[in-house]
Scaffold this active site. Structure first.
Site, short mmCIF file in Angstrom:
data_model
loop_
_atom_site.label_atom_id
_atom_site.label_comp_id
_atom_site.label_asym_id
_atom_site.label_seq_id
_atom_site.Cartn_x
_atom_site.Cartn_y
_atom_site.Cartn_z
N ASP A 182 0.82 -1.22 -0.06
CA ASP A 182 -0.03 0.06 -0.07
C ASP A 182 0.95 0.96 0.05
O ASP A 182 1.52 1.83 0.92
CB ASP A 182 -0.90 0.08 1.29
CG ASP A 182 -2.03 1.08 1.28
OD1 ASP A 182 -2.28 1.86 0.32
OD2 ASP A 182 -2.31 1.39 2.41
N GLU A 186 -1.18 -1.34 -4.98
CA GLU A 186 -2.39 -0.50 -5.27
C GLU A 186 -2.16 0.35 -6.42
O GLU A 186 -0.96 1.06 -6.45
CB GLU A 186 -2.97 0.13 -4.08
CG GLU A 186 -4.24 0.88 -4.24
CD GLU A 186 -4.75 1.39 -3.05
OE1 GLU A 186 -5.90 1.68 -2.99
OE2 GLU A 186 -3.96 1.65 -1.98
N ASP A 208 -2.25 0.60 7.21
CA ASP A 208 -1.84 0.57 5.80
C ASP A 208 -1.31 -0.71 5.93
O ASP A 208 -1.29 -1.51 4.85
CB ASP A 208 -0.44 1.38 5.90
CG ASP A 208 -0.97 2.89 6.23
OD1 ASP A 208 -1.39 3.48 5.14
OD2 ASP A 208 -0.64 3.25 7.27
#
Length: 158
Positions: A7, A67, A139
């Site tokens: 992330d 991501e 996260d």
């Protein structure tokens, strides 16, 4: 197969590692790479690279899942995208194959809804990895969701 979920961010990069085969999956490690606010952006990128290299050398992931972003408006967003570029470059230098997923696809893969909120994603991660408590910070939980998305995608492909 070991999958590394990422992330991306400039201040904090979430990471999650899962070990899986066609029928089982378990969490190996998760956490954040936290960069120093006292450093300039370039130094922060070096910190991300250094710590990501450590994780790659330690766990030897066969796949990385990152991501993907579709918005580029603010200066903060630009910095996150730059940090994401450092992540992609580091993974590529270690020849780790990279899968990229937008947030809606990650939410859909782990919860069944592309509009799931953070709590719903976290609960799905707990359930799917048979964890006793939610990974923290968020996260790290998000990074595990990103790794799970790659796992599900790889199961479909094979």
């Amino acid at each position: 197969m070991i999958i590394l979920g990422i992330d991306p961010g400039l201040a904090r990069v979430g990471y999650g590692l899962i070990d899986c085969n066609m029928t089982q999956k378990k969490m190996l490690d998760c956490g954040i790479i936290k960069t120093s606010q006292d450093h300039n952006d370039g130094e922060r990128m070096v910190e991300i690279t250094r710590d990501l290299r450590y994780l790659i050398n330690k766990w030897k992931p066969q796949i990385a899942s990152v991501e993907k972003f579709f918005f580029y408006r603010s200066s903060t967003t630009i910095k996150v995208v730059q940090a994401r570029g450092v992540v992609i470059m580091t993974l590529a230098r270690f020849r780790v194959p990279i899968l990229e997923f937008p947030p809606m696809q990650i939410k859909l893969a782990v919860t069944g809804s592309g509009k799931a909120n953070k709590d719903e994603v976290s609960m799905a991660v707990i359930r799917e990895l048979d964890l006793s408590k939610p990974p923290r910070p968020d996260d790290a939980s998000d990074a595990l969701a990103i790794a799970l998305t790659a796992y599900y995608q790889q199961r479909i492909v094979k």
